[in-house]
Design an enzyme around this catalytic site. Structure first.
Site, PDB file in Angstrom:
ATOM      1  N   GLY A  14       0.603  -1.301  -0.008  1.00 27.19           N
ATOM      2  CA  GLY A  14       0.062  -0.100  -0.049  1.00 27.19           C
ATOM      3  C   GLY A  14       0.755   1.261  -0.070  1.00 27.19           C
ATOM      4  N   LYS A  15       2.072   1.281  -0.213  1.00 26.06           N
ATOM      5  CA  LYS A  15       3.042   2.406  -0.436  1.00 26.06           C
ATOM      6  C   LYS A  15       2.415   3.573  -1.338  1.00 26.06           C
ATOM      7  CE  LYS A  15       6.873   0.526  -1.677  1.00 26.06           C
ATOM      8  NZ  LYS A  15       6.202  -0.730  -2.112  1.00 26.06           N
ATOM      9  N   LYS A  32       8.262   8.722  -9.160  1.00 25.33           N
ATOM     10  CA  LYS A  32       8.655   7.297  -9.144  1.00 25.33           C
ATOM     11  C   LYS A  32       9.993   7.184 -10.075  1.00 25.33           C
ATOM     12  CE  LYS A  32       7.715   2.850  -8.372  1.00 25.33           C
ATOM     13  NZ  LYS A  32       6.965   2.136  -7.334  1.00 25.33           N
ATOM     14  N   ASP A  43       2.245   3.202 -11.262  1.00 29.77           N
ATOM     15  CA  ASP A  43       1.911   3.895  -9.788  1.00 29.77           C
ATOM     16  C   ASP A  43       1.818   5.438  -9.842  1.00 29.77           C
ATOM     17  OD1 ASP A  43       2.323   1.523  -8.440  1.00 29.77           O
ATOM     18  OD2 ASP A  43       4.430   1.930  -8.021  1.00 29.77           O
ATOM     19  N   ALA A  96      10.577   1.304  -5.092  1.00 28.56           N
ATOM     20  CA  ALA A  96       9.776   0.102  -5.570  1.00 28.56           C
ATOM     21  C   ALA A  96      10.068  -1.035  -4.547  1.00 28.56           C
ATOM     22  CB  ALA A  96      10.565  -0.299  -6.756  1.00 28.56           C
TER      23      ALA A  96
END
Length: 202
Positions: A14-15, A32, A43, A96
């Protein structure tokens, strides 16, 4: 200035949802550095949908859904560590998987965090096994001199696990983001406001 790196104890915990909530609350852009796997919603696309903040382009977009070091090799891409530096100004950076995921055959994400010296928020799930995974992650970051801003727990409340991780590691608890259903920008913003103190991220 709002500058944080979001890492975690594992993949799929759940980052990205936490990063979206933090970005929405602070208004900071999201970055990211490396996206592995492009077939499903990335993401960055998730954060754009849930947070509505500026999205900084990924340094590398890899087709193969695997650890960056392997995805890059399969996609025949050379990851140049010197190109991986957070953009200037306010930014929420998401790594990641976990902190020890390889970026290349010789560099881990935790090594990058040590180079950057941007405060790191460790996301930890609250399910079984989190004490070991969390303490190992924190030890690995501390061993590299990575500044740790705090712990963000994700999932149902497990008070004893959350407390002992913070007590043993000496890293403060920032709050816990519960499972949100339905998940949208309004419900995410409300959950973050209820469970976190905005002043902890100033």
């Amino acid at each position: 200035m709002t500058r944080f790196v979001v890492t975690g104890t594992d993949t799929g915990i759940g980052k990205t949802i936490f990063s979206a909530a933090l970005a929405r609350t602070t208004g900071a852009p999201y970055w990211k550095p490396i996206q592995s796997g492009l077939e499903e919603e990335t993401d960055s696309e998730v954060v754009a949908r849930l947070a509505g903040v500026p999205i900084r382009p990924e340094a590398y977009r890899l087709v193969t859904p695997a650890s960056p070091h392997l995805a890059a090799e399969i996609d025949d891409v050379n990851i140049d560590i010197e190109t991986l530096a957070p953009p200037p100004g306010d930014v929420i950076v998401e790594g990641a998987g976990g902190a020890l995921v390889p970026v290349t055959r010789t560099i881990l994400y935790a090594d990058l965090f040590a180079r950057w010296q941007v405060p790191v928020i460790v996301c930890a799930r609250t399910s079984l096994g989190t004490i070991n995974h969390s303490l190992l992650t924190i030890e690995a970051l501390k061993a590299r001199g990575v500044p740790i801003h705090g712990l963000a727990f994700l999932g149902d409340a497990v008070e004893d696990s959350e407390a002992i991780i913070s007590d043993i590691s000496g890293v403060r608890r920032l709050g816990r983001l519960p499972i949100i259903d339905p998940l949208n920008n309004e419900t995410l913003a409300a959950a973050f406001k209820t469970n976190f103190d905005r002043s902890d991220f100033s």
